[in-house]
Design an enzyme around this catalytic site. Structure first.
Site, PDB file in Angstrom:
ATOM      1  CD  GLN A  93      14.686  94.696  11.494  1.00 38.51           C
ATOM      2  OE1 GLN A  93      14.632  93.647  12.019  1.00 38.51           O
ATOM      3  NE2 GLN A  93      14.265  94.993  10.351  1.00 38.51           N
ATOM      4  CB  SER A 118      16.837  89.769  17.599  1.00 38.26           C
ATOM      5  OG  SER A 118      15.854  89.176  17.050  1.00 38.26           O
ATOM      6  CD  GLU A 177      14.965  90.878   7.960  1.00 42.22           C
ATOM      7  OE1 GLU A 177      14.277  91.836   7.620  1.00 42.22           O
ATOM      8  OE2 GLU A 177      14.789  90.296   8.960  1.00 42.22           O
ATOM      9  CD  GLU A 192       3.191  81.034   4.586  1.00 45.05           C
ATOM     10  OE1 GLU A 192       3.783  81.493   4.919  1.00 45.05           O
ATOM     11  OE2 GLU A 192       2.963  79.690   4.573  1.00 45.05           O
TER      12      GLU A 192
END
Lengths: 387, 425
Positions: free
Chosen positions: B143, B178, B261, B389
């Site tokens: 990604q 990744s 995700e 957050e």
């Protein structure tokens, strides 16, 4: 696929639970708004007798989870949790937790058919109020745990018909108004469950000032008070263990209901209250506080549900003692944190006597401490988990 | 629950019995001081071990695929089984009972996030070209989203894509990628029109990771290993048929990926070596081995941690049961992710406190300095897959309905928005 965890192990379905929730909520919306709750809490008996009777007659809430062979519906903990969540949401002052949950569970667990026949139908109908005294001299509940060191508050001696009790039970929820008080007393054979008539000779009941304004607590003094033994003499330890598991799981559901009410109030206020020209809910400091409250409640709700399912013996559920202890820790701390943050989101108005936020704060701390508090419930969890 | 699930599970069990061995003993008993004391979160393996693990993962995915379990929910025309997520979850639950290679190098990003995005947004022949190969374990997808200047604010990507006939020319830098070093293909978000508002000038492309101009550099993280990469794109040519979605319509493509995700990261259990940090039996052994079983403060912290871990497990189990009953996932995924990070972090610090000075330096004692990698990995848990957050904003705005922060500019042309650092535009 089989082996899925069904609600209450098939005893009552998801749709019926939703109906139960809706019916209870509608009832409480009509009968227990904030003004009614405050008035009932401030009344002589500490609850509205008419509402209590209607709860039994119209909805059958007191009977819901009590054994079917003694006037109850045997619907299980998951159903009971739905009701307690709603009662906790409005902080209904009523002897539900003391009479139905604490005393009802003790009687059902004691294995004494006579006593059950004599008392449970009245409890289920709401016409008999029963209470269960915290057994410890220090108000503690564990006979084998950390707070057994204080010893039992009341001693039982063989009497003319049954036993006589001596001692002082320092903390009895709804003890002043109960028709029957159950006491775990130190008897010759060990801890023994005894039943005392509320008007018995040699029983003095003193209503105490309470932290939680919506739940009454009394001190009971026994002076050679006549009582009857319930169940096996010396057999109260096992009963008490069951009572602790059920009561802490039930309390957890009530705590989640109270916490949800706090979060609802806080988010509604954050949307409405304008400072610096914008709703305070647009500020991340406030927004994240609300998200933290939500997160705690989601986790607490999961713990309360799992404990109820485990006590109902649902397939695939964890050990009931562990799940109840987990729920007691997580829900106690979540409710306390959320009740405090609700006041913070409200600012000054939340600190006034007129605002209901303090009623929840009081209930949160009181229910966190009722069965021993953090020092005790952490060790109880480790003990239940075999450590 | 579909009535055919039972026969599906039977078939899956027969397949697993043939091709894998069932786990023994459940691994409940903790043998202190015996075997590997690893509690690492990120793999700290040397490249050759890493490569062997990837090969194993691909081989197992191939076996799954050849037996009809490679892509249970995928359409048959692309090598899928055409079944429901109920079947998928049933298979996962069953496979967890067997000792099989960890396929997360393929599944977490590629099969879990990029695959569904290709299926939704790519042209037919592109789907045929990539999806069967991905789900057969032949190729890995990555990604290419985050950039140095686009973290939480993903819509501010600057990697440019300029049209040149039937091709696009991509230039820019991606980060925190990744499995890029193992990937054959990557899904890149690029800026195609800086004069439009930031969400409306982005286009998504499938990039051949072996194409000229693609440079992959390992990114060493604070825990010491290099589990991520920087990917530099320099005049990389991508055919137009490798575009996903419309020109300037890449944000919708990104949302498909991100939705998957959240489901992928949130459902992550506390498995693997790091799971020891939230395992009551293991931590109880840790206390016992260090003579701290009677330490009231340590016992209390352990009980508090255990309560939160157990309750989080209950929440995950309940979500799974609802998903199996066909219910849409609720906000639990974000809650689970927040709790996962919090619990693992708390467990790592608990262990560190018990081990004490033996975490300052490697004394060689079993089960002491081993906690260092996990401790150093914990800050990542609060950042990756959406920062704490951002997760809280999502819960507050989408679940609780709190109003958005005013003044976030979604209307001005991207070119005019302020950037970090030197501030030129």
């Amino acid at each position: 696929m089989t082996g899925d965890l069904d609600v209450a192990d098939g005893r009552i379905g998801e749709a019926e639970l939703e109906e139960l929730r809706a019916a209870t909520r509608d009832f409480l919306t009509a009968k227990a708004d904030e003004a009614a709750v405050r008035a009932a809490a401030a009344s002589d008996r500490g609850y509205d007798e008419k509402v209590w009777a209607q709860m039994a007659e119209q909805l059958g809430l007191q009977a819901l989870a009590l054994p079917a062979e003694h006037g109850g519906d045997g619907a299980g903990m998951t159903a009971l949790s739905v009701v307690l969540g709603e009662l906790g949401r409005v902080l209904l002052p009523a002897p539900f937790f003391s009479s139905v949950v604490l005393a009802g569970t003790a009687l059902a667990a004691a294995g004494d058919a006579d006593a059950a026949r004599r008392l449970l139908p009245g409890i289920a109908a709401g016409t008999t109020l029963a209470a269960l005294a915290a057994p410890g001299r220090d108000g503690g509940w564990d006979l084998d745990g950390a707070d057994a060191r204080g010893g039992l508050a009341v001693a039982a001696e063989p009497g003319q018909c049954g036993v006589t009790l001596d001692g002082s039970a320092p903390l009895v929820v709804d003890g002043a108004g109960a028709d029957v008080v159950l006491v775990v007393a130190a008897g010759p054979a060990g801890p023994t469950l005894c039943a005392v008539d509320g008007t018995a000779v040699g029983l003095t009941r003193t209503s105490l000032p309470t932290l939680d304004l919506t739940r009454r607590v009394a001190r009971l003094d026994f002076w050679s008070t006549p009582a009857t033994v319930v169940g096996e003499p010396g057999g109260a330890a096992g009963v008490l263990r069951r009572v602790l598991d059920v009561a802490t799981a039930a309390l957890a559901a009530e705590q989640v209901g109270g916490a949800r009410a706090c979060l609802d109030a806080a988010t509604a206020y954050a949307k409405d209250r304008v400072q610096f020209g914008r709703p305070i809910g647009t500020f991340q400091a406030v927004k994240h506080k609300c998200a933290d409250m939500f997160t705690r409640i989601q986790v607490a709700d999961a713990a309360a549900r799992e404990a109820a399912a485990a006590l109902d013996g649902a397939a695939g559920a964890p050990d009931p003692g562990v799940a109840a202890a987990v729920a007691h820790v997580v829900c106690s701390e979540a409710f306390m944190a959320v009740a405090a943050e609700n006041i913070q989101v409200h600012g000054g108005i939340g600190f006034t006597w007129e605002h209901p936020a303090h009623l929840y704060f009081r209930r949160a701390k009181s229910s966190q401490l009722l069965f021993g508090g953090p020092a005790v419930y952490h060790e109880r969890l480790l003990a239940r988990a075999g450590m | 629950m579909p009535s055919d699930t039972d026969s599906f599970v039977e078939e899956a069990r027969a397949f697993l019995d043939t091709h894998a061995t069932r786990r023994t003993g459940g691994g409940q008993a903790v043998q202190w001081g015996v075997g590997d004391d690893q509690v690492a979160y990120f793999s700290a393996d040397p490249p050759d071990v890493d490569a062997a693990r990837v090969a194993e993962a691909k081989a197992w995915q191939k076996v799954r695929h050849d037996n009809g379990f490679g892509w249970i929910t995928g359409p048959a025309e692309f090598g899928g089984r055409g079944l429901t997520s109920v079947h998928d979850l049933a298979y996962d639950a069953l496979e967890a009972e067997y000792d099989v290679p960890d396929t997360s190098v393929l599944s977490l990003i590629g099969l879990g996030m990029i695959g569904p995005t290709i299926l939704t947004h790519a042209q037919e022949h592109i789907r045929r070209r990539y999806l069967p190969a991905m789900y057969a374990g032949d190729i890995i997808a990555c990604q290419l989203f985050s950039e140095p200047g686009a973290g939480s604010d993903l819509a501010s990507v600057r990697t440019s894509a300029v049209r040149d006939g039937d091709e696009w020319v991509l230039s820019g830098q991606k980060v925190w990628t990744s499995v890029a070093q193992h990937a054959a293909v990557g899904l890149a978000l690029c800026r195609t029109d800086p004069d439009k508002p930031k969400h409306r000038g982005i286009t998504a492309f499938l990039v051949d990771m072996a194409a000229p101009g693609v440079e992959i550099r390992p990114l060493r993280q604070m825990s010491g290993g290099a589990d991520f990469n920087e990917v530099f794109l320099t005049d990389v040519r991508v055919p137009d048929d490798h575009r996903l979605g419309d020109v300037d319509g890449g944000w919708a493509v990104a949302l498909t990926t991100l939705m998957n995700e959240r489901a992928s990261v949130g459902g992550e259990g506390a498995a693997g070596p790091a799971g020891r940090a939230v395992s009551l039996p293991f931590l109880a052994e840790l206390l016992r081995a260090n003579g701290r079983l009677d330490d009231a403060a340590a016992r209390r912290e352990l009980a508090g941690l255990y309560a939160e871990v157990a309750a989080t497990d209950y929440l995950n189990h309940q979500s799974l049961r609802r998903a199996r009953a066909g219910e849409q996932p609720g906000p639990e995924a974000s809650v689970s992710k927040l709790m996962y990070a919090r619990n693992l972090t708390r467990g790592a610090h608990f262990a560190a406190e018990v081990v004490g000075p033996r975490l300052v330096a490697d004394t060689g004692e079993w089960g002491t300095f081993a906690w260092a990698e996990l401790l150093l990995a914990t800050p990542a848990l609060r950042i990756l897959g959406g920062t704490e957050e951002i997760m809280k904003n999502i819960l507050a705005e989408r679940v609780l309905g709190l109003p958005k922060e005013p003044g976030i500019d979604t209307k001005s042309p991207f070119r005019e928005l302020r950037r970090s650092g030197r501030g030129e535009s």
